[in-house]
Design a protein around this motif. Structure first.
Motif, PDB file in Angstrom:
ATOM      1  N   ILE A  99      41.140  44.604  35.375  1.00  0.00           N
ATOM      2  CA  ILE A  99      41.025  44.589  36.842  1.00  0.00           C
ATOM      3  C   ILE A  99      41.913  45.715  37.356  1.00  0.00           C
ATOM      4  O   ILE A  99      43.055  45.848  36.915  1.00  0.00           O
ATOM      5  CB  ILE A  99      41.542  43.266  37.457  1.00  0.00           C
ATOM      6  CG1 ILE A  99      40.865  42.057  36.818  1.00  0.00           C
ATOM      7  CG2 ILE A  99      41.318  43.249  38.960  1.00  0.00           C
ATOM      8  CD1 ILE A  99      41.423  40.722  37.293  1.00  0.00           C
ATOM      9  N   ASP A 127      42.623  48.696  40.940  1.00  0.00           N
ATOM     10  CA  ASP A 127      42.198  49.165  42.257  1.00  0.00           C
ATOM     11  C   ASP A 127      41.522  50.532  42.095  1.00  0.00           C
ATOM     12  O   ASP A 127      41.616  51.156  41.034  1.00  0.00           O
ATOM     13  CB  ASP A 127      43.370  49.163  43.252  1.00  0.00           C
ATOM     14  CG  ASP A 127      44.370  50.295  43.024  1.00  0.00           C
ATOM     15  OD1 ASP A 127      43.930  51.422  42.710  1.00  0.00           O
ATOM     16  OD2 ASP A 127      45.581  50.066  43.184  1.00  0.00           O
ATOM     17  N   SER A 150      38.663  46.365  42.529  1.00  0.00           N
ATOM     18  CA  SER A 150      38.788  45.770  43.868  1.00  0.00           C
ATOM     19  C   SER A 150      38.371  46.793  44.916  1.00  0.00           C
ATOM     20  O   SER A 150      38.326  47.990  44.643  1.00  0.00           O
ATOM     21  CB  SER A 150      40.232  45.322  44.111  1.00  0.00           C
ATOM     22  OG  SER A 150      41.101  46.442  44.036  1.00  0.00           O
ATOM     23  N   THR A 179      39.936  40.250  51.971  1.00  0.00           N
ATOM     24  CA  THR A 179      40.565  40.500  50.668  1.00  0.00           C
ATOM     25  C   THR A 179      40.356  39.296  49.745  1.00  0.00           C
ATOM     26  O   THR A 179      40.068  39.457  48.554  1.00  0.00           O
ATOM     27  CB  THR A 179      42.082  40.768  50.858  1.00  0.00           C
ATOM     28  OG1 THR A 179      42.236  41.813  51.818  1.00  0.00           O
ATOM     29  CG2 THR A 179      42.742  41.173  49.564  1.00  0.00           C
ATOM     30  N   CYS A 180      40.502  38.081  50.296  1.00  0.00           N
ATOM     31  CA  CYS A 180      40.288  36.867  49.485  1.00  0.00           C
ATOM     32  C   CYS A 180      38.845  36.767  49.006  1.00  0.00           C
ATOM     33  O   CYS A 180      38.584  36.341  47.879  1.00  0.00           O
ATOM     34  CB  CYS A 180      40.662  35.619  50.286  1.00  0.00           C
ATOM     35  SG  CYS A 180      42.427  35.443  50.488  1.00  0.00           S
ATOM     36  N   ASP A 186      36.973  39.233  48.295  1.00  0.00           N
ATOM     37  CA  ASP A 186      36.872  40.207  47.202  1.00  0.00           C
ATOM     38  C   ASP A 186      37.472  39.624  45.916  1.00  0.00           C
ATOM     39  O   ASP A 186      36.892  39.743  44.830  1.00  0.00           O
ATOM     40  CB  ASP A 186      37.606  41.498  47.604  1.00  0.00           C
ATOM     41  CG  ASP A 186      37.344  42.657  46.645  1.00  0.00           C
ATOM     42  OD1 ASP A 186      36.229  42.708  46.061  1.00  0.00           O
ATOM     43  OD2 ASP A 186      38.232  43.509  46.473  1.00  0.00           O
ATOM     44  N   ILE A 187      38.636  38.958  46.033  1.00  0.00           N
ATOM     45  CA  ILE A 187      39.292  38.345  44.865  1.00  0.00           C
ATOM     46  C   ILE A 187      38.363  37.297  44.249  1.00  0.00           C
ATOM     47  O   ILE A 187      38.171  37.246  43.036  1.00  0.00           O
ATOM     48  CB  ILE A 187      40.633  37.685  45.282  1.00  0.00           C
ATOM     49  CG1 ILE A 187      41.654  38.756  45.668  1.00  0.00           C
ATOM     50  CG2 ILE A 187      41.190  36.799  44.166  1.00  0.00           C
ATOM     51  CD1 ILE A 187      42.879  38.219  46.392  1.00  0.00           C
ATOM     52  N   LYS A 188      37.766  36.457  45.113  1.00  0.00           N
ATOM     53  CA  LYS A 188      36.886  35.394  44.602  1.00  0.00           C
ATOM     54  C   LYS A 188      35.636  35.983  43.953  1.00  0.00           C
ATOM     55  O   LYS A 188      35.125  35.465  42.965  1.00  0.00           O
ATOM     56  CB  LYS A 188      36.516  34.434  45.747  1.00  0.00           C
ATOM     57  CG  LYS A 188      37.690  33.531  46.073  1.00  0.00           C
ATOM     58  CD  LYS A 188      37.565  32.599  47.251  1.00  0.00           C
ATOM     59  CE  LYS A 188      36.220  32.298  47.792  1.00  0.00           C
ATOM     60  NZ  LYS A 188      36.285  31.442  48.984  1.00  0.00           N
ATOM     61  N   ILE A 192      35.471  38.990  42.416  1.00  0.00           N
ATOM     62  CA  ILE A 192      35.880  39.523  41.100  1.00  0.00           C
ATOM     63  C   ILE A 192      36.048  38.371  40.115  1.00  0.00           C
ATOM     64  O   ILE A 192      35.611  38.439  38.964  1.00  0.00           O
ATOM     65  CB  ILE A 192      37.201  40.331  41.231  1.00  0.00           C
ATOM     66  CG1 ILE A 192      36.940  41.643  41.983  1.00  0.00           C
ATOM     67  CG2 ILE A 192      37.816  40.615  39.863  1.00  0.00           C
ATOM     68  CD1 ILE A 192      38.180  42.460  42.291  1.00  0.00           C
ATOM     69  N   TYR A 193      36.663  37.275  40.572  1.00  0.00           N
ATOM     70  CA  TYR A 193      36.879  36.100  39.709  1.00  0.00           C
ATOM     71  C   TYR A 193      35.539  35.592  39.164  1.00  0.00           C
ATOM     72  O   TYR A 193      35.389  35.344  37.975  1.00  0.00           O
ATOM     73  CB  TYR A 193      37.580  35.001  40.525  1.00  0.00           C
ATOM     74  CG  TYR A 193      37.876  33.749  39.725  1.00  0.00           C
ATOM     75  CD1 TYR A 193      39.114  33.583  39.119  1.00  0.00           C
ATOM     76  CD2 TYR A 193      36.928  32.743  39.573  1.00  0.00           C
ATOM     77  CE1 TYR A 193      39.389  32.434  38.378  1.00  0.00           C
ATOM     78  CE2 TYR A 193      37.188  31.604  38.834  1.00  0.00           C
ATOM     79  CZ  TYR A 193      38.427  31.447  38.240  1.00  0.00           C
ATOM     80  OH  TYR A 193      38.704  30.317  37.500  1.00  0.00           O
TER      81      TYR A 193
END
Length: 426
Positions: A259, A261, A379, A391-392, A394-396, A398-399
Motif C-alpha cells: 500500500i 501513496d 491511495s 479519505t475513510c 478510500d481506506i475501506k 483499498i481494504y
C-alpha cells in the motif's frame, strides 16, 4: 491490517509521521518548507509551541474515522476538542450554521416561512429509514433526485445551497441530479454528529492531525507491526507483473502486497486536478464568529460563481497547535482557473489582517488500476474537503480490494476484545 493478522512493515521516506498530512513543528521548519527567507518574528512566540497541519481536516463526531478510532482503541493515545462553530457564507457575510432548533428559528439565514418548510424537511430526514417504506412519503430513495426532494418541501435556492454544502458537505452541485438516499444519509450523519457534542459536528485532536498516524502506528505495533521512518525507497521490485518487495538502502524487504501513496509510484497514477491550500497565521479570531477559538466556514460555490466550494478551517492555541493568542486559519479549494490565489480571495478577505501566509498548490492523483494484478494498492491524494469521510471511503475501498471482503467495524471490535479482554472495554 495488523489487527487482521497481516504482517505489516511501514516504511516512510520522511523523518516524521503522516506524510502529506503531517503537522509541522517547530514553526521554523514551516518557514523552511515554504522557502520563506529568515526565521519567524519574535511576535510568533516559541517555535516549539506550533504544530501546523499541512492539510486541514476535522473529524465528524459520528463519522467513520471516529468509529475506527474508537473500535481500534487508538483513542487511548489522543485527546479531542469540539470545534466551536460551523459557519456558512451568504451574500458576502458569514452566518452560523444553526446547531439547535432554537438557533434555527432565531437564525437570519432564512425568512420565517422558509424556516417552517426547512424544519419540516429536517424532521423528514430525521425520521427517514431506508428499511421502512412508510418513512419515504412518496420518495424513492434509489430513484428520486435530491432536486425533486427539495421541490417537494418547496425550499428556496439559499436554503438548498446551505443544506447541500454546509450540512451534506458536498463540494459541487452534481449531487442534485443523483438519487437522494446518499444526501439524506449525509444530512443524518451531520445531525447525529452534532447531537453528540452540541456546538458543532466536528472534533479536532490536541497537538494537531499528526497525532492520528502516530496513534495508528502504536496500534499496529501492539499487533506486531514495524514502523521505520527515514527510509528512502529506491525501487519497488516487481516479478511477473506482481510486487515482491521494496528496495531501500541496498536491502530488499519482501512482501506479497503493497500500500502506498501516489508519490511513490508516479507511473501508476493519473492527475485528476489540483488543490490550493493557504495556511494563514492570525493574531485575532475571525470576525463575526463570536470570537470562536475554532470554527469552520464553508463558502458555497454558487455564492462566488464557482463550481466547487471554498473551505476555511480555523484552530488556535486552545488546541496546542499555536503560540498563545495566535490562530491558524487554513483556506482550501479545488483549483478551477490559471490563477488559484485569486479564486480564494473571498475567503482571505474574511481573515484580514493576516500576519503570515504559506501557499501551496498540490496535484491530485488517483490510481490508474485497482491493484488486483500487481497487488500494489495506491491511495488517492487528500482532496479539498475539511473532513475525513472521503479519505475513510478510500481506506475501506483499498481494504476491500486487498482482503476481498468489506471492512467490518464489528469484526474490528471482536478482534480487539480478543487482545484486551472484555473487562477493559467497559
Amino acid at each position: 491490517m495488523s489487527v487482521n493478522g497481516k504482517k505489516v512493515l511501514h516504511m516512510d521516506r520522511n523523518s516524521y509521521y503522516g506524510g502529506e498530512s503531517a503537522s509541522i513543528t517547530p514553526l521554523e521548519d514551516l518557514y523552511k518548507r515554504f522557502n520563506l527567507p529568515g526565521s519567524p518574528p519574535e511576535s510568533m512566540g516559541r517555535g516549539r509551541d506550533w504544530n501546523v497541519d499541512l492539510i486541514p481536516k476535522f473529524l465528524m463526531a459520528n463519522g467513520q474515522l471516529v468509529k475506527m478510532l474508537l473500535y481500534t482503541e487508538v483513542t487511548r493515545y489522543l485527546d479531542f476538542k469540539v470545534i466551536e462553530g460551523s459557519f456558512v457564507y451568504k451574500g458576502g457575510k458569514i452566518y452560523k450554521v444553526p446547531s439547535t432548533e432554537a438557533e434555527a428559528l432565531a437564525s437570519s439565514l432564512m425568512g420565517l416561512f422558509e424556516k417552517r418548510r426547512f424544519r419540516k424537511f429536517l424532521v423528514y430526514v430525521a425520521n427517514f429509514d431506508e428499511n421502512d417504506a412508510r418513512t419515504f412519503e412518496g420518495v424513492d430513495p434509489k430513484k428520486t433526485t435530491m432536486r425533486d426532494v427539495y421541490k417537494k418541501f418547496d425550499l428556496g435556492q439559499d436554503v438548498i445551497d446551505f443544506t447541500g454544502h454546509a450540512l451534506a458537505l458536498y463540494r459541487t452541485d452534481d449531487y442534485l441530479d443523483q438519487p437522494c438516499h446518499e444526501t439524506i444519509n449525509r444530512i443524518k450523519l451531520y445531525s447525529e454528529s452534532l447531537a453528540r457534542y452540541g456546538k458543532s459536528p466536528y472534533l479536532y485532536p490536541l497537538y494537531g492531525l499528526g497525532e492520528l498516524p502516530q496513534g495508528f502506528a502504536r496500534l499496529s505495533a501492539i499487533y506486531g507491526g514495524t514502523y521505520m521512518l527515514n527510509k528512502p525507497i529506491e525501487e519497488i521490485v516487481i516479478e511477473n507483473g506482481k510486487v515482491v518487495g521494496v528496495k531501500s538502502e541496498g536491502e530488499v524487504a519482501r512482501c506479497k502486497q503493497l500500500i502506498c501513496d501516489p508519490s511513490y509510484v508516479s507511473d501508476r497514477v493519473t492527475r485528476v486536478g489540483q488543490v490550493i491550500r493557504v495556511i494563514c497565521i492570525l493574531s485575532h479570531p475571525i470576525k463575526n464568529t463570536n470570537d470562536a477559538n475554532s470554527c469552520q466556514i464553508i463558502i458555497p460555490q454558487n455564492q462566488v460563481n464557482r463550481k466547487s466550494d471554498i473551505y476555511v478551517c480555523m484552530i488556535s492555541s486552545a488546541h496546542n497547535v499555536a503560540a498563545q493568542g495566535k490562530y491558524i486559519a487554513i483556506v482550501s479549494t479545488t483549483v478551477e482557473t490559471a490563477d488559484p490565489e485569486r479564486e480564494i480571495k473571498p475567503a482571505l478577505d474574511l481573515l484580514e489582517p493576516i500576519e503570515q501566509k504559506f501557499v501551496s498548490i498540490s496535484d491530485l492523483f488517483a490510481p490508474t488500476d485497482l491493484g488486483t494484478e500487481s497487488q500494489i494498492f495506491i491511495s488517492r491524494t487528500y482532496d479539498a474537503t475539511t473532513h475525513f469521510e472521503t479519505t475513510c471511503d478510500d481506506i475501506k475501498d483499498i481494504y476491500k480490494r486487498m482482503m476481498g471482503s468489506d471492512f467490518d467495524f464489528e469484526e474490528m471490535k471482536r478482534k480487539k476484545n480478543d487482545i484486551y479482554g472484555e473487562e477493559e472495554q467497559q
